[in-house]
Write an enzyme that holds these catalytic residues in place. Structure first.
Site, mmCIF file in Angstrom:
data_model
loop_
_atom_site.group_PDB
_atom_site.id
_atom_site.type_symbol
_atom_site.label_atom_id
_atom_site.label_comp_id
_atom_site.label_asym_id
_atom_site.label_seq_id
_atom_site.Cartn_x
_atom_site.Cartn_y
_atom_site.Cartn_z
ATOM 1 N N ASN A 8 12.670 225.938 48.855
ATOM 2 C CA ASN A 8 13.734 225.212 49.886
ATOM 3 C C ASN A 8 14.946 224.841 48.609
ATOM 4 O O ASN A 8 14.852 224.044 47.828
ATOM 5 C CB ASN A 8 13.328 224.030 50.185
ATOM 6 C CG ASN A 8 14.408 223.081 50.985
ATOM 7 O OD1 ASN A 8 15.677 223.631 51.448
ATOM 8 N ND2 ASN A 8 14.208 222.056 51.593
ATOM 9 N N TRP A 9 16.183 225.389 48.468
ATOM 10 C CA TRP A 9 17.230 225.351 47.725
ATOM 11 C C TRP A 9 17.877 224.098 47.931
ATOM 12 O O TRP A 9 19.068 223.490 47.280
ATOM 13 C CB TRP A 9 18.128 226.548 47.315
ATOM 14 C CG TRP A 9 17.352 227.357 46.540
ATOM 15 C CD1 TRP A 9 16.192 227.290 46.006
ATOM 16 C CD2 TRP A 9 17.893 228.718 46.130
ATOM 17 N NE1 TRP A 9 16.018 228.666 45.352
ATOM 18 C CE2 TRP A 9 16.993 229.698 45.467
ATOM 19 C CE3 TRP A 9 19.216 229.594 46.708
ATOM 20 C CZ2 TRP A 9 17.473 230.721 44.912
ATOM 21 C CZ3 TRP A 9 19.241 230.698 46.167
ATOM 22 C CH2 TRP A 9 18.345 231.286 45.375
ATOM 23 N N LYS A 10 17.892 223.724 49.055
ATOM 24 C CA LYS A 10 18.755 222.310 49.664
ATOM 25 C C LYS A 10 20.311 222.874 49.498
ATOM 26 O O LYS A 10 20.533 224.244 49.655
ATOM 27 C CB LYS A 10 18.144 221.323 49.172
ATOM 28 C CG LYS A 10 16.875 220.974 49.142
ATOM 29 C CD LYS A 10 16.321 219.653 48.920
ATOM 30 C CE LYS A 10 14.968 219.343 49.099
ATOM 31 N NZ LYS A 10 14.191 218.166 48.782
ATOM 32 N N HIS A 95 13.381 218.800 58.254
ATOM 33 C CA HIS A 95 13.043 218.330 56.918
ATOM 34 C C HIS A 95 13.320 216.929 56.982
ATOM 35 O O HIS A 95 14.312 216.496 57.850
ATOM 36 C CB HIS A 95 13.928 219.263 55.989
ATOM 37 C CG HIS A 95 13.466 218.920 54.603
ATOM 38 N ND1 HIS A 95 13.989 217.877 54.119
ATOM 39 C CD2 HIS A 95 12.723 219.488 53.875
ATOM 40 C CE1 HIS A 95 13.589 217.687 52.784
ATOM 41 N NE2 HIS A 95 12.744 218.759 52.735
ATOM 42 N N GLU A 97 14.900 215.276 55.058
ATOM 43 C CA GLU A 97 16.489 214.878 54.801
ATOM 44 C C GLU A 97 17.036 215.039 56.026
ATOM 45 O O GLU A 97 17.925 214.308 56.302
ATOM 46 C CB GLU A 97 16.766 215.667 53.647
ATOM 47 C CG GLU A 97 16.339 215.306 52.261
ATOM 48 C CD GLU A 97 15.955 216.365 51.350
ATOM 49 O OE1 GLU A 97 16.739 217.412 51.516
ATOM 50 O OE2 GLU A 97 15.120 216.175 50.294
ATOM 51 N N GLU A 165 5.201 216.872 54.083
ATOM 52 C CA GLU A 165 6.059 216.584 53.238
ATOM 53 C C GLU A 165 6.103 215.056 53.091
ATOM 54 O O GLU A 165 7.195 214.413 53.734
ATOM 55 C CB GLU A 165 7.110 217.301 52.997
ATOM 56 C CG GLU A 165 7.374 218.725 52.800
ATOM 57 C CD GLU A 165 8.793 218.852 52.408
ATOM 58 O OE1 GLU A 165 8.722 219.703 51.460
ATOM 59 O OE2 GLU A 165 9.680 218.718 52.811
ATOM 60 N N GLY A 171 11.400 214.990 45.526
ATOM 61 C CA GLY A 171 12.286 214.671 44.465
ATOM 62 C C GLY A 171 12.130 213.358 43.553
ATOM 63 O O GLY A 171 12.973 213.073 42.932
ATOM 64 N N SER A 211 7.631 217.342 45.112
ATOM 65 C CA SER A 211 7.350 217.306 43.648
ATOM 66 C C SER A 211 6.230 218.190 43.408
ATOM 67 O O SER A 211 5.561 218.207 42.417
ATOM 68 C CB SER A 211 6.873 215.791 43.033
ATOM 69 O OG SER A 211 8.241 215.080 43.232
ATOM 70 N N GLY A 232 11.254 222.160 46.285
ATOM 71 C CA GLY A 232 12.556 222.079 46.237
ATOM 72 C C GLY A 232 13.035 222.055 44.827
ATOM 73 O O GLY A 232 13.370 223.449 44.303
ATOM 74 N N GLY A 233 13.182 220.957 43.957
ATOM 75 C CA GLY A 233 13.609 221.103 42.518
ATOM 76 C C GLY A 233 13.243 222.291 41.844
ATOM 77 O O GLY A 233 13.910 222.923 41.032
HETATM 78 P P1 13P Z 1 11.126 218.542 45.555
HETATM 79 O O1 13P Z 1 10.046 219.638 45.347
HETATM 80 O O2 13P Z 1 12.071 218.471 44.927
HETATM 81 O O3 13P Z 1 10.172 217.211 45.330
HETATM 82 O O4 13P Z 1 11.498 218.550 47.136
HETATM 83 C C1 13P Z 1 10.521 219.058 47.901
HETATM 84 C C2 13P Z 1 11.135 219.401 49.478
HETATM 85 O O5 13P Z 1 11.690 218.503 50.029
HETATM 86 C C3 13P Z 1 11.079 220.722 49.798
HETATM 87 O O6 13P Z 1 11.458 220.903 51.024
#
Ligand code: 13P
Length: 248
Positions: A8-10, A95, A97, A165, A171, A211, A232-233
Site C-alpha cells: 500500500n503505497w498510500k 483503510h 486512514e 491493521e 507507521g 509496521s 505500508g512504509g
Molecule cells: P506501515 O507498514 O507503514 O505501518 O503501514 C501499514 C498500512 O497502513 C498498510 O495499509
C-alpha cells in the site's frame, strides 16, 4: 490459498516508479515463493501503468480506494469499474486512514466493498482498533463491530480479503504481539463465519498490517491464521518489500 502480500503505497510515488515491479521481480529472481501472491496498490493515477508492469511478472495491482457509485457528479473520485478498467484486481476499502481522515463509516465501507465486488474485483476490507480500545480491552469488540458493519452480503472468501491493521501499529514501528495477532485473526474468522458461513470463513484470507518489516515478516507471516500482509512504509523500497515476500 496463496498468501497475499500487498504494497500500500498510500500517497507516495511518481511516474518513474513504474519500474518497481520489474525491480522487485529481479530481486526475487528464482526465489519467488510459490505460495505468495504479490499486489501493488499505487495512487490511482499510476494504477494503469503499474498494473501493466506488474502483470508482466505475474503480480497484481489494486486501488487504494474507490467511490461506492458507478458514476456521477463526484468530483475527484473514481469508481470500482474505473479501477477495473485500469487493470486492478483489488480495491482496499476502509483503510484506517480513510476512516479517520476522510470520515468513512462502516456503512460507507460496506457500500464501497459492495461496489468493488459488483465490478468483479476483490475488496480488501480493513479493520483495526485504536490504542484506546486495545488498552481498555475492547479490541475484539471494536473489530467485530467494524466487520459486522463493513462486510456486504455479497462477500465470499473469493471476493473478499480482511486486513487486520491495529491503528496504533500503523507507521509507528510497533507491532501487535504474535499472540494478539493470532487471537484477533481467529476472532475475525469466527465473526466472518457467523456472517457468511464457516465454510467460507475457512477459505477467507486475513492479512495483518502495521509496521510489517523485513525483520518481523517471517514470524508474522508464519503466525496461525495469517494469510498475508498489507505493507505500508516497507513496500516503498523494493529491497525491503522483496525480503518480506521471501519470508512468506
Ligand atoms: P506501515 O507498514 O507503514 O505501518 O503501514 C501499514 C498500512 O497502513 C498498510 O495499509
Amino acid at each position: 490459498m496463496k498468501k497475499l502480500v500487498a504494497a500500500n503505497w498510500k500517497m507516495n510515488g511518481e511516474g518513474s516508479w513504474s519500474t518497481k515491479p520489474a525491480a522487485l521481480a529481479s530481486l526475487l529472481g528464482d526465489n519467488m515463493p510459490e505460495n505468495v501472491q504479490v499486489l501493488f496498490c499505487p495512487p490511482a493515477v499510476y494504477l494503469d501503468r503499474i498494473a501493466t508492469e506488474a502483470g508482466k511478472f505475474g503480480m497484481n495491482a489494486g486501488a487504494q480506494n474507490c467511490h461506492a457509485s458507478a458514476s456521477g457528479a463526484f468530483t475527484g473520485e473514481i469508481s470500482a469499474q474505473m479501477a477495473a478498467d485500469c487493470g486492478a484486481d483489488y480495491v482496499i476499502c476502509g483503510h484506517s486512514e480513510r476512516r479517520a481522515l476522510f470520515g468513512e463509516t462502516d456503512a460507507v465501507v460496506r457500500a464501497k466493498a459492495d461496489a468493488v465486488i459488483a465490478a468483479g474485483l476483490s475488496a480488501i476490507i480493513c479493520v483495526g482498533e485504536t490504542l484506546a480500545y486495545r488498552e481498555s480491552g475492547e479490541a475484539e469488540a471494536t473489530v467485530e463491530m467494524q466487520l459486522k458493519g463493513s462486510i456486504p452480503t455479497t462477500s465470499t472468501a473469493l471476493n473478499t480479503v480482511i486486513a487486520y491493521e491495529p491503528v496504533w501499529a500503523i507507521g509507528t514501528g510497533k507491532t501487535a504481539t504474535l499472540d494478539d495477532i493470532e487471537q484477533m485473526h481467529g476472532h475475525i474468522r469466527k465473526v466472518y463465519g457467523q456472517l457468511l458461513g464457516d465454510k467460507s470463513a475457512g477459505k477467507l484470507r486475513i492479512q495483518y498490517g502495521g509496521s510489517v518489516k523485513p525483520a518481523n515478516a517471517k514470524e508474522i507471516l508464519s503466525a496461525k491464521g495469517v494469510d498475508g500482509a498489507l505493507v505500508g512504509g516497507a513496500s516503498l523500497k523494493m529491497e525491503d518489500f522483496a525480503k518480506i515476500i521471501l519470508a512468506g
